[in-house]
Design a protein around this motif. Structure first.
Motif, PDB file in Angstrom:
ATOM      1  N   ASN A 458     -39.832 -34.549  11.122  1.00 60.12           N
ATOM      2  CA  ASN A 458     -38.445 -33.962  10.511  1.00 60.12           C
ATOM      3  C   ASN A 458     -39.132 -32.455  10.610  1.00 60.12           C
ATOM      4  N   ALA A 459     -40.022 -32.622   8.868  1.00 56.80           N
ATOM      5  CA  ALA A 459     -40.600 -31.562   9.184  1.00 56.80           C
ATOM      6  C   ALA A 459     -41.770 -30.695   9.534  1.00 56.80           C
ATOM      7  N   SER A 460     -42.623 -31.580  10.417  1.00 58.60           N
ATOM      8  CA  SER A 460     -43.425 -31.089  10.974  1.00 58.60           C
ATOM      9  C   SER A 460     -42.767 -29.818  12.945  1.00 58.60           C
ATOM     10  N   LYS A 461     -41.930 -30.955  12.852  1.00 60.07           N
ATOM     11  CA  LYS A 461     -40.888 -29.077  14.197  1.00 60.07           C
ATOM     12  C   LYS A 461     -40.368 -28.116  13.860  1.00 60.07           C
ATOM     13  N   LEU A 462     -40.602 -27.458  11.948  1.00 55.80           N
ATOM     14  CA  LEU A 462     -41.082 -26.338  12.163  1.00 55.80           C
ATOM     15  C   LEU A 462     -42.270 -25.845  12.066  1.00 55.80           C
ATOM     16  N   LEU A 463     -43.551 -26.835  12.603  1.00 51.72           N
ATOM     17  CA  LEU A 463     -44.726 -26.589  12.659  1.00 51.72           C
ATOM     18  C   LEU A 463     -45.203 -25.643  14.237  1.00 51.72           C
ATOM     19  N   ALA A 464     -43.793 -26.614  15.191  1.00 49.06           N
ATOM     20  CA  ALA A 464     -44.199 -26.449  16.672  1.00 49.06           C
ATOM     21  C   ALA A 464     -44.287 -25.380  17.203  1.00 49.06           C
ATOM     22  N   LYS A 465     -43.467 -23.791  16.397  1.00 46.55           N
ATOM     23  CA  LYS A 465     -44.092 -22.749  17.224  1.00 46.55           C
ATOM     24  C   LYS A 465     -45.189 -22.012  16.561  1.00 46.55           C
ATOM     25  N   GLN A 497     -55.639 -20.445  15.185  1.00 41.89           N
ATOM     26  CA  GLN A 497     -55.950 -19.711  13.973  1.00 41.89           C
ATOM     27  C   GLN A 497     -54.925 -18.285  13.435  1.00 41.89           C
ATOM     28  N   ALA A 498     -54.906 -17.340  14.339  1.00 41.41           N
ATOM     29  CA  ALA A 498     -54.134 -16.497  13.653  1.00 41.41           C
ATOM     30  C   ALA A 498     -53.371 -16.415  13.964  1.00 41.41           C
ATOM     31  N   ASN A 499     -51.905 -17.242  14.637  1.00 36.92           N
ATOM     32  CA  ASN A 499     -51.258 -18.098  14.817  1.00 36.92           C
ATOM     33  C   ASN A 499     -50.649 -18.939  13.561  1.00 36.92           C
ATOM     34  N   SER A 500     -51.216 -19.277  12.403  1.00 33.67           N
ATOM     35  CA  SER A 500     -51.390 -20.995  11.820  1.00 33.67           C
ATOM     36  C   SER A 500     -50.200 -20.502  10.660  1.00 33.67           C
ATOM     37  N   PRO A 501     -49.440 -21.028  10.661  1.00 28.17           N
ATOM     38  CA  PRO A 501     -48.312 -21.468   9.998  1.00 28.17           C
ATOM     39  C   PRO A 501     -48.292 -20.515   8.058  1.00 28.17           C
ATOM     40  N   ASN A 502     -47.524 -19.657   7.635  1.00 31.78           N
ATOM     41  CA  ASN A 502     -48.336 -19.184   6.953  1.00 31.78           C
ATOM     42  C   ASN A 502     -47.321 -19.273   5.208  1.00 31.78           C
ATOM     43  N   GLU A 503     -47.721 -20.027   3.812  1.00 32.97           N
ATOM     44  CA  GLU A 503     -46.331 -20.240   2.881  1.00 32.97           C
ATOM     45  C   GLU A 503     -45.181 -20.311   3.108  1.00 32.97           C
ATOM     46  N   GLU A 504     -44.846 -19.185   3.938  1.00 33.61           N
ATOM     47  CA  GLU A 504     -43.387 -19.222   3.255  1.00 33.61           C
ATOM     48  C   GLU A 504     -42.523 -20.723   4.433  1.00 33.61           C
ATOM     49  N   VAL A 505     -43.693 -21.029   5.338  1.00 32.00           N
ATOM     50  CA  VAL A 505     -43.131 -21.757   6.138  1.00 32.00           C
ATOM     51  C   VAL A 505     -42.548 -23.338   6.019  1.00 32.00           C
ATOM     52  N   LEU A 506     -44.575 -23.100   5.135  1.00 27.38           N
ATOM     53  CA  LEU A 506     -44.733 -24.699   4.384  1.00 27.38           C
ATOM     54  C   LEU A 506     -43.959 -25.177   3.567  1.00 27.38           C
ATOM     55  N   SER A 507     -43.359 -23.984   2.742  1.00 31.48           N
ATOM     56  CA  SER A 507     -41.944 -24.157   1.695  1.00 31.48           C
ATOM     57  C   SER A 507     -41.778 -24.210   2.009  1.00 31.48           C
ATOM     58  N   GLN A 508     -40.397 -24.271   3.821  1.00 31.02           N
ATOM     59  CA  GLN A 508     -39.659 -24.241   4.139  1.00 31.02           C
ATOM     60  C   GLN A 508     -39.392 -25.909   4.704  1.00 31.02           C
ATOM     61  N   CYS A 509     -40.628 -26.542   4.673  1.00 29.04           N
ATOM     62  CA  CYS A 509     -41.470 -27.498   5.513  1.00 29.04           C
ATOM     63  C   CYS A 509     -41.403 -28.421   4.368  1.00 29.04           C
ATOM     64  N   CYS A 510     -41.282 -28.322   3.283  1.00 28.84           N
ATOM     65  CA  CYS A 510     -40.879 -28.760   1.866  1.00 28.84           C
ATOM     66  C   CYS A 510     -39.446 -29.446   1.823  1.00 28.84           C
ATOM     67  N   LEU A 511     -38.657 -28.501   2.219  1.00 28.63           N
ATOM     68  CA  LEU A 511     -36.938 -28.541   2.094  1.00 28.63           C
ATOM     69  C   LEU A 511     -37.327 -29.339   2.840  1.00 28.63           C
ATOM     70  N   GLU A 512     -37.443 -29.453   4.080  1.00 26.73           N
ATOM     71  CA  GLU A 512     -37.036 -29.930   5.895  1.00 26.73           C
ATOM     72  C   GLU A 512     -37.037 -31.336   5.257  1.00 26.73           C
ATOM     73  N   MET A 513     -37.942 -31.543   4.516  1.00 22.20           N
ATOM     74  CA  MET A 513     -38.541 -33.476   3.510  1.00 22.20           C
ATOM     75  C   MET A 513     -37.385 -33.844   3.262  1.00 22.20           C
ATOM     76  N   GLU A 514     -37.206 -32.847   1.781  1.00 20.82           N
ATOM     77  CA  GLU A 514     -35.628 -33.123   0.907  1.00 20.82           C
ATOM     78  C   GLU A 514     -34.648 -33.622   0.985  1.00 20.82           C
ATOM     79  N   GLU A 515     -34.751 -32.621   2.422  1.00 20.54           N
ATOM     80  CA  GLU A 515     -33.347 -32.786   3.568  1.00 20.54           C
ATOM     81  C   GLU A 515     -33.166 -34.019   4.038  1.00 20.54           C
ATOM     82  N   SER A 516     -34.527 -34.936   4.910  1.00 19.25           N
ATOM     83  CA  SER A 516     -34.493 -35.767   5.205  1.00 19.25           C
ATOM     84  C   SER A 516     -33.974 -37.303   4.886  1.00 19.25           C
TER      85      SER A 516
END
Length: 598
Positions: A458-465, A497-516
């Motif tokens: 679920n969290a990795s879906k945030l990385l798709a874009k 590499q020019a469009n890699s996920p930033n810290e904010e996106v990774l922190s949202q991944c943390c929250l998405e994992m917790e929600e799951s």
């Protein structure tokens, strides 16, 4: 008082006549374990003969063990869920038990992400109280003089809900603390607590902890033992003291309560207890302001003889921290229990944590044991395994616990893996090995591999874009922080590499994992403050290849190697941590409300 030698116990010389009778009861139950088990099963089957469940398998009225074993299947919670749902929805017919289901006890295990509901009946409180009454008579054999002081126990009630049919659903200890068995318990000099009932029964976790800690400080020289249910709970109390000692010291100095305490029952109760004590306030400030908190427990509570906490199973990870804060005080694990049933007690409570064995009390339920073969392919209903009776288990072998209870669980798989260490008379003694299929645990939470996999997906879906995927992952329960928290290691496959996920996106991944994650985890995060924010540590590309190389160098087969989904081996942790490129924590609390049970 002198004890009549006629009722002394083989366990040791009792301290009083009441203790002697309790020890004698243990001897009688364990000496005749087989007969007691036969009687217990006959009682359960005869009283529940007219239940829908037993009639379904044509055992109504039959009480012998062989008929029971040949006709009643072994089950899991999922098998029983339709019946439990009917009871929860208000069906009062005799479905599982002839006695009315009085409430549901919520298990720390989950089914489909929600707490399991365990049916119980009123008389189970008597059985649980009976087991509690045996603990101090055993402890008194090893530690003398416990009637000359008090116990500082951090005990809490948790949120409760109602099912659509109106039955309460709550944790087993909340049920016990709110019962008359606990609230109006008779005076016993061996079980006097520093915490008044009002502080334990306060539903606000901060106010409850604050007032219990305050009472413990006020009576610090009276305290002979410190405890909580789990080791993690006692460490949370120490952390609470670290964060709040200044305000606690000020209350002691002034003889008044903090404005943060608003619960009328606590205010009314502590108003009669707290008096200005500048000397004690200065002592608390002096000790707590020191940078070094090693041995803080014995510095503040100098007469403490032992810590009373569960440190078996997943809780063993907290032993080094407890040793640090207590100066190596003995750790006593006194009993073995769950929401489904209370099982037994430790007859040698002052042993090393690694040597803890629980003696099953054969009067608590009917016990069977499923031989545990970690690599077996399982079994089917057509070829069920042969379950072993309580008295027939073999020393050194591991089993999964299967119970039949008075409240209507029949041949129910608890999910605990136990190893037989010996016998007391004819009753076996077991070392708790682990919960089956549990990958991560900090407090009462239990996360299995499937849940973790779903949360990562679920969290990795945030990385798709960002055209990024999770190439590999593993995890561990970090208990060096208080409260402990889940750490998830991710190796990412970044295609741009020019469009890699930033810290904010990774922190949202943390929250998405917790929600799951399941509701027990989320309650620990939101309501109980027993679990810290989830952390994702991103490691360099190629790290999991190195992990495999390391495993193979230690003898793993390259053909059978699988990435471990949970790690706790120090060299592996060091390898992973040395490859971390960024780490992010969950930025907010996941959603959790004590919603009405569906």
């Amino acid at each position: 008082m002198a004890v009549d030698s006629a009722i002394s116990s083989p366990l040791g010389p009792p301290t009083c006549e009441k203790d002697a009778k309790a020890l004698q009861f243990i001897e009688e139950m364990t000496r005749n374990a087989d007969a007691v088990q036969e009687r217990v099963l006959a009682e359960i089957l005869s009283r529940n003969a007219e239940t829908e469940y037993l009639k379904r398998f044509n055992v109504a009225g039959e009480t012998d063990i062989e008929t029971f074993k040949s006709k009643i299947p072994m089950i899991t919670y999922e098998d029983l869920q339709p019946e439990i749902q009917r009871i929860a929805n208000g069906d009062r017919s005799a479905i599982l038990s002839a006695h009315p289901i009085s409430e549901f006890l919520t298990s720390s295990g989950t089914s489909a992400g929600e707490r399991k509901l365990m049916p119980t009946i009123k008389e189970e409180l008597d059985r649980r109280q009976l087991l509690y009454s045996l603990l101090m008579p055993v402890m008194n054999l090893y530690v003398r003089g416990l009637d000359k002081g008090k116990g500082l126990y951090f005990l809490f009630v948790k949120s409760e809900t109602k099912t659509p049919g109106g039955l309460l659903a709550r944790p087993v200890l909340t049920s016990y603390y709110k019962s008359e068995h606990f609230k109006t318990r008779p005076y016993d000099p061996y079980t006097v607590y520093t915490s008044p009932n009002e502080t334990i029964l306060c539903p606000d976790s901060f106010q409850s902890m604050y007032s219990q800690m305050l009472c413990g400080l006020l009576e610090r020289k009276q305290v002979l033992r410190l405890g909580a249910v789990f080791a993690s709970g006692l460490l949370r109390a120490i952390r609470f003291l670290q964060l709040n000692w200044e305000e606690l010291a000020e209350d002691i100095r002034s003889g008044s309560l903090s404005s943060k305490i608003t619960d009328p029952a606590i205010i009314g109760c502590l108003g009669n207890i707290i008096k200005p004590d500048p000397e004690l306030a200065a002592f608390v400030s002096q000790e707590c302001s020191k940078e070094n908190w090693e041995g803080i427990i014995t510095r503040i509570w100098p007469n403490t003889k032992y810590l009373d906490v569960i440190v078996t199973g997943a809780m063993a990870q907290y032993i080094p921290t407890l040793d640090y804060y207590s100066g190596g005080l003995p750790l006593a694990c006194t009993m073995y229990a769950s929401s489904e049933c209370y099982f037994g007690l430790n007859l040698n409570p002052m042993c090393k944590p690694s040597e803890v064995s629980y003696t099953i009390m054969p009067n608590m339920a009917y016990f069977e044991f499923l031989p545990h073969e970690p690599n077996s392919s399982g079994f089917t209903r057509d070829s069920p395994p042969k379950l072993v009776d309580l008295v027939d288990v073999e020393i050194g072998k591991e089993y999964e616990l299967v119970i039949t209870t008075y409240a209507g669980l029949y041949r129910y798989r608890v999910g605990d893996i136990l190893r037989v260490t010996g016998f007391h008379n004819s009753a076996p003694q077991f070392h708790f090995v682990r919960r089956k299929n549990v990958l991560l645990s900090i407090d009462s939470d239990k996360t299995d591999e499937a849940e973790l996999q779903r949360a990562v997906e679920n969290a990795s879906k945030l990385l798709a874009k960002f055209n990024t995927t999770v190439a590999e992952y593993t995890s561990f329960a970090d208990t060096k922080t208080i409260p402990g928290h889940y750490v998830i290691y991710w190796e990412l496959l970044v295609k741009d590499q020019a469009n890699s996920p930033n810290e904010e996106v990774l922190s949202q991944c943390c929250l998405e994992m917790e929600e799951s994650l399941n509701s027990v985890y989320r309650q620990g995060r939101v309501a109980d403050n027993s679990i810290g924010p989830l952390e994702i540590r991103v490691v360099k590309s190629g790290t999991f290849e190195e992990l495999m190389d390391y495993a193979i160098s230690r003898g793993a087969s390259i053909n059978q190697y699988k990435v471990p989904r949970c790690v706790n081996f120090t060299p592996i942790m060091e390898l992973l941590d040395s490859r971390v490129v960024t780490a992010q924590f969950s930025p907010a609390l996941p959603r959790w409300t004590p919603a009405r049970r569906r």
